[in-house]
Write a protein that holds these residues in place. Structure first.
Motif, PDB file in Angstrom:
ATOM      1  N   SER A  82      -4.743   9.187   9.365  1.00 55.13           N
ATOM      2  CA  SER A  82      -5.252   7.887   9.790  1.00 55.13           C
ATOM      3  C   SER A  82      -6.539   7.601   9.045  1.00 55.13           C
ATOM      4  CB  SER A  82      -5.509   7.841  11.305  1.00 55.13           C
ATOM      5  OG  SER A  82      -6.620   8.642  11.657  1.00 55.13           O
ATOM      6  N   LEU A  83      -6.850   6.317   8.928  1.00 58.03           N
ATOM      7  CA  LEU A  83      -8.074   5.891   8.251  1.00 58.03           C
ATOM      8  C   LEU A  83      -8.578   4.632   8.939  1.00 58.03           C
ATOM      9  CD1 LEU A  83      -8.737   5.802   4.448  1.00 58.03           C
ATOM     10  CD2 LEU A  83      -9.257   3.791   5.826  1.00 58.03           C
ATOM     11  N   VAL A  84      -9.874   4.613   9.257  1.00 53.24           N
ATOM     12  CA  VAL A  84     -10.481   3.445   9.898  1.00 53.24           C
ATOM     13  C   VAL A  84     -11.691   3.017   9.075  1.00 53.24           C
ATOM     14  CG1 VAL A  84      -9.699   3.904  12.241  1.00 53.24           C
ATOM     15  CG2 VAL A  84     -11.801   4.972  11.422  1.00 53.24           C
ATOM     16  N   ALA A  85     -12.005   1.745   9.142  1.00 52.95           N
ATOM     17  CA  ALA A  85     -13.123   1.233   8.352  1.00 52.95           C
ATOM     18  C   ALA A  85     -13.745   0.037   9.066  1.00 52.95           C
ATOM     19  CB  ALA A  85     -12.654   0.811   6.957  1.00 52.95           C
ATOM     20  N   ALA A  86     -14.990  -0.231   8.701  1.00 57.25           N
ATOM     21  CA  ALA A  86     -15.696  -1.395   9.234  1.00 57.25           C
ATOM     22  C   ALA A  86     -16.654  -1.906   8.176  1.00 57.25           C
ATOM     23  CB  ALA A  86     -16.450  -1.057  10.518  1.00 57.25           C
ATOM     24  N   VAL A  87     -16.941  -3.196   8.227  1.00 56.67           N
ATOM     25  CA  VAL A  87     -17.926  -3.821   7.340  1.00 56.67           C
ATOM     26  C   VAL A  87     -18.931  -4.574   8.210  1.00 56.67           C
ATOM     27  CG1 VAL A  87     -18.309  -5.606   5.587  1.00 56.67           C
ATOM     28  CG2 VAL A  87     -16.388  -4.017   5.364  1.00 56.67           C
ATOM     29  N   GLY A 109      -8.403  14.466  -0.127  1.00 58.23           N
ATOM     30  CA  GLY A 109      -7.373  13.542  -0.610  1.00 58.23           C
ATOM     31  C   GLY A 109      -7.795  12.108  -0.743  1.00 58.23           C
ATOM     32  N   VAL A 110      -8.753  11.651   0.067  1.00 57.71           N
ATOM     33  CA  VAL A 110      -9.171  10.252   0.009  1.00 57.71           C
ATOM     34  C   VAL A 110     -10.616  10.184  -0.492  1.00 57.71           C
ATOM     35  CG1 VAL A 110      -9.342   8.071   1.250  1.00 57.71           C
ATOM     36  CG2 VAL A 110      -7.737   9.825   2.040  1.00 57.71           C
ATOM     37  N   PRO A 111     -10.874   9.529  -1.614  1.00 57.04           N
ATOM     38  CA  PRO A 111     -12.250   9.415  -2.129  1.00 57.04           C
ATOM     39  C   PRO A 111     -13.031   8.359  -1.351  1.00 57.04           C
ATOM     40  CG  PRO A 111     -10.755   8.219  -3.573  1.00 57.04           C
ATOM     41  CD  PRO A 111      -9.897   8.856  -2.500  1.00 57.04           C
ATOM     42  N   ASN A 152     -13.144  -5.039  11.034  1.00 51.44           N
ATOM     43  CA  ASN A 152     -12.651  -3.695  11.339  1.00 51.44           C
ATOM     44  C   ASN A 152     -11.228  -3.579  10.827  1.00 51.44           C
ATOM     45  OD1 ASN A 152     -14.721  -2.294  13.207  1.00 51.44           O
ATOM     46  ND2 ASN A 152     -14.496  -4.328  14.148  1.00 51.44           N
ATOM     47  N   GLY A 153     -10.888  -2.421  10.343  1.00 55.49           N
ATOM     48  CA  GLY A 153      -9.525  -2.197   9.881  1.00 55.49           C
ATOM     49  C   GLY A 153      -9.096  -0.775  10.160  1.00 55.49           C
ATOM     50  N   ALA A 154      -7.775  -0.559  10.304  1.00 57.76           N
ATOM     51  CA  ALA A 154      -7.240   0.776  10.565  1.00 57.76           C
ATOM     52  C   ALA A 154      -5.835   0.867  10.016  1.00 57.76           C
ATOM     53  CB  ALA A 154      -7.241   1.069  12.064  1.00 57.76           C
ATOM     54  N   ARG A 155      -5.468   2.070   9.636  1.00 58.90           N
ATOM     55  CA  ARG A 155      -4.109   2.333   9.152  1.00 58.90           C
ATOM     56  C   ARG A 155      -3.552   3.546   9.868  1.00 58.90           C
ATOM     57  NH1 ARG A 155      -1.528  -1.605   7.195  1.00 58.90           N
ATOM     58  NH2 ARG A 155      -0.230  -0.248   5.893  1.00 58.90           N
ATOM     59  N   ILE A 210      -8.008  -0.456   2.077  1.00 57.47           N
ATOM     60  CA  ILE A 210      -7.882   0.739   2.918  1.00 57.47           C
ATOM     61  C   ILE A 210      -6.423   1.165   3.058  1.00 57.47           C
ATOM     62  CG2 ILE A 210     -10.012   0.183   4.162  1.00 57.47           C
ATOM     63  CD1 ILE A 210      -8.195  -0.445   6.622  1.00 57.47           C
ATOM     64  N   ALA A 211      -5.494   0.195   2.957  1.00 54.36           N
ATOM     65  CA  ALA A 211      -4.075   0.557   3.014  1.00 54.36           C
ATOM     66  C   ALA A 211      -3.694   1.402   1.803  1.00 54.36           C
ATOM     67  CB  ALA A 211      -3.212  -0.704   3.085  1.00 54.36           C
ATOM     68  N   VAL A 212      -4.186   1.009   0.630  1.00 53.09           N
ATOM     69  CA  VAL A 212      -3.930   1.794  -0.580  1.00 53.09           C
ATOM     70  C   VAL A 212      -4.571   3.172  -0.455  1.00 53.09           C
ATOM     71  CG1 VAL A 212      -4.435   1.954  -3.050  1.00 53.09           C
ATOM     72  CG2 VAL A 212      -3.644  -0.204  -2.072  1.00 53.09           C
ATOM     73  N   ALA A 213      -5.802   3.226   0.065  1.00 48.81           N
ATOM     74  CA  ALA A 213      -6.505   4.502   0.200  1.00 48.81           C
ATOM     75  C   ALA A 213      -5.763   5.448   1.145  1.00 48.81           C
ATOM     76  CB  ALA A 213      -7.922   4.264   0.706  1.00 48.81           C
ATOM     77  N   GLN A 214      -5.291   4.914   2.267  1.00 45.35           N
ATOM     78  CA  GLN A 214      -4.580   5.764   3.226  1.00 45.35           C
ATOM     79  C   GLN A 214      -3.248   6.238   2.678  1.00 45.35           C
ATOM     80  OE1 GLN A 214      -1.628   4.825   5.150  1.00 45.35           O
ATOM     81  NE2 GLN A 214      -1.619   6.791   6.238  1.00 45.35           N
ATOM     82  N   ALA A 215      -2.522   5.355   1.996  1.00 43.54           N
ATOM     83  CA  ALA A 215      -1.206   5.729   1.472  1.00 43.54           C
ATOM     84  C   ALA A 215      -1.315   6.705   0.310  1.00 43.54           C
ATOM     85  CB  ALA A 215      -0.456   4.469   1.043  1.00 43.54           C
ATOM     86  N   GLU A 216      -2.179   6.388  -0.665  1.00 47.19           N
ATOM     87  CA  GLU A 216      -2.305   7.263  -1.833  1.00 47.19           C
ATOM     88  C   GLU A 216      -3.018   8.563  -1.488  1.00 47.19           C
ATOM     89  OE1 GLU A 216      -4.194   5.025  -4.924  1.00 47.19           O
ATOM     90  OE2 GLU A 216      -2.374   3.848  -5.352  1.00 47.19           O
TER      91      GLU A 216
END
Length: 461
Positions: free
Chosen positions: A31-36, A324-326, A45-48, A20-26
């Motif tokens: 901001s970008l948040v995710a969960a599994v 911008g983010v796939p 949970n993750g966030a950038r 997710i860090a690569v996805a948010q930067a590229e």
């Protein structure tokens, strides 16, 4: 309580964060948040970066766009399961006067009703919903673009029609029905039709400069059933668990399996990419893995919900940027990281507690003509038919309580399996949708249509 088996390994957690860090930067997302989710619960949970100067978390709302359609589809399937409607009913039967009444409920759910992709101008995502107070304003003067039922053509107005159908049959506003019948039973108290703090603001990021522009946040009005909802990674992870496992307070696992089956023929280009649409759910192939879920977008926001049912892994990814983010790719990668690094531990094998001798008698080897099949009685009480060669038609069958069995998937879905017995009670053959399966290839002792050559099997010479 989380057990050690539920927790992800440190290496897996770092791989998820890295993705997710690569996805948010590229993707240059503000901001970008995710969960599994795995094994029925959120395990990561993750966030950038930040929202209004604060790090977002699993309770921060983002707009989820067309993931809203899956919620609307659940409401329609509930009506079907209650016997209020049939998926084969034409819309006109329940909601007359729309101009698209020939389309069936299933057509609308599967985007094969022939309706236009979008509502007439102005651009509905960036204009107040109050400009379209009536359903006729959403559909326009010429709502159809294709013959009904002939092709998949994604339609936002189609789901607006389904929302109006729910309102008509329930006698209440779509959002009230949704809250009462889905959100409250599943505990999705951070999923709402209007933003509630803390929530992200929507942004457009300039394609050629690292600057941003605030996007308007319009109430979609009549178009709400197609894309209005705001939610969080925490709520959507719980919703993903429901979509995989079912909850009889809302919708059975059998109806959810039906939603996950392809229901519309794909566009020609999608045949190659492995994309199909079910009833309110998208289906994609990622390698050998089948993924179900839905994507969503509105100006300022992107969203993705991805479930690998066989792996028991789901991923949610949300971002507050117009493009911008796939996210569908990111979601598939999060599922793959977990499923590959930490494969699902299967449930222990356990024998049946009791077995009907007349059912056990059916187990074993059978032949359709000269093609060999194995029929197995499984611990869940189903019959499983599989070709012995590995290639051919296969299905599981559920008992009907009268000695017959109904196919659950594949070529034999919905077809009847009927053991045909001789006068002494022994099984002569299996009748499967009129096809005869015998214990030996063209068994001379069995009733084979066309008869069996009395000279039997022989060579040439």
């Amino acid at each position: 309580m989380t057990t050690p088996q539920d927790e992800l390994l440190p290496g897996t957690r770092r791989a998820l964060l890295h993705r997710i860090a690569v996805a948010q930067a590229e993707g240059r997302a503000p901001s970008l948040v995710a969960a599994v989710a795995r094994n029925g619960r959120t395990v990561w949970n993750g966030a950038r970066t930040s929202v209004d100067g604060h790090a977002p978390d699993e309770n921060t709302q983002y707009r989820i766009g067309s993931i809203t359609k899956t919620f609307t589809a659940v409401l329609v399937l509930r009506l079907r399961d209650e016997g209020v409607l049939d998926l084969g009913d034409p819309l006109e039967k329940h909601l007359p006067g729309t101009g698209v009444g020939e389309a069936t409920i299933a057509d609308l759910l599967a985007h094969s009703g022939g309706l236009a992709a979008e509502s007439p101008a102005p651009w509905w995502e960036r204009t107040p919903g109050a400009l379209r107070p009536e359903l006729a304003d959403v559909l326009g003067e010429k709502p159809l673009r294709h013959p009904v039922g002939r092709r998949f053509h994604y339609s936002n107005p189609g789901y607006t029609v389904l929302g109006s159908l729910v309102e008509k049959l329930r006698g209440a506003a779509w959002e009230d029905v949704l809250r009462r019948e889905v959100l409250e039973p599943l505990g999705l108290d951070r999923t709402t039709t209007r933003p509630q703090a803390p929530h992200a603001g929507g942004w457009a990021v300039h394609p050629w400069a690292d600057v941003m522009l605030s996007e308007p946040t319009e109430d979609l009005g009549r178009m709400a059933p197609a894309g209005q909802l705001w939610s969080t990674t925490g709520d959507l992870a719980r919703f993903a668990v429901f979509l995989a496992q079912g909850d009889d307070r809302v919708l059975s696992v059998e109806s959810l399996r039906e939603m996950r089956r392809p229901s519309a023929p794909p566009e020609s280009g999608d045949v190659v990419t492995g994309y199909a649409y079910g009833l309110g759910l998208e289906l994609r192939r990622s390698g050998e893995r089948l993924l179900v879920g839905h994507s969503g977008s509105l100006p300022g926001f992107l969203a993705s919900l991805t479930i690998a049912v066989e792996d028991d892994v789901a991923a949610v990814v949300l971002a507050n940027c117009t493009s911008g983010v796939p996210l569908a790719t990111v979601g598939a990668d999060l599922v793959r990281i977990v499923a590959d690094a930490e494969p699902r531990i299967p449930e222990p094998w356990r024998p049946l507690r009791k077995v009907d001798p007349s059912v056990l008698e059916l187990a074993g080897q059978w032949y359709w003509g000269t093609s060999g099949f194995g029929l197995r009685l499984t611990a869940d009480g189903l019959l499983s038919l599989e070709p012995l060669s590995g290639n051919g038609r296969r299905s599981r069958f559920r008992a009907n309580g009268d000695g017959t069995w109904t196919g659950l998937e594949g070529y034999y879905a919905g077809e009847l399996l009927r053991p045909v017995r001789r006068t002494d009670g022994s099984v002569d053959h299996l009748d499967l949708g009129s096809f005869v399966f015998t214990r030996q290839p063209y068994d001379e002792r069995s009733s084979v249509p066309g008869g069996v050559d009395p000279e039997g099997w022989r060579g040439i010479g």
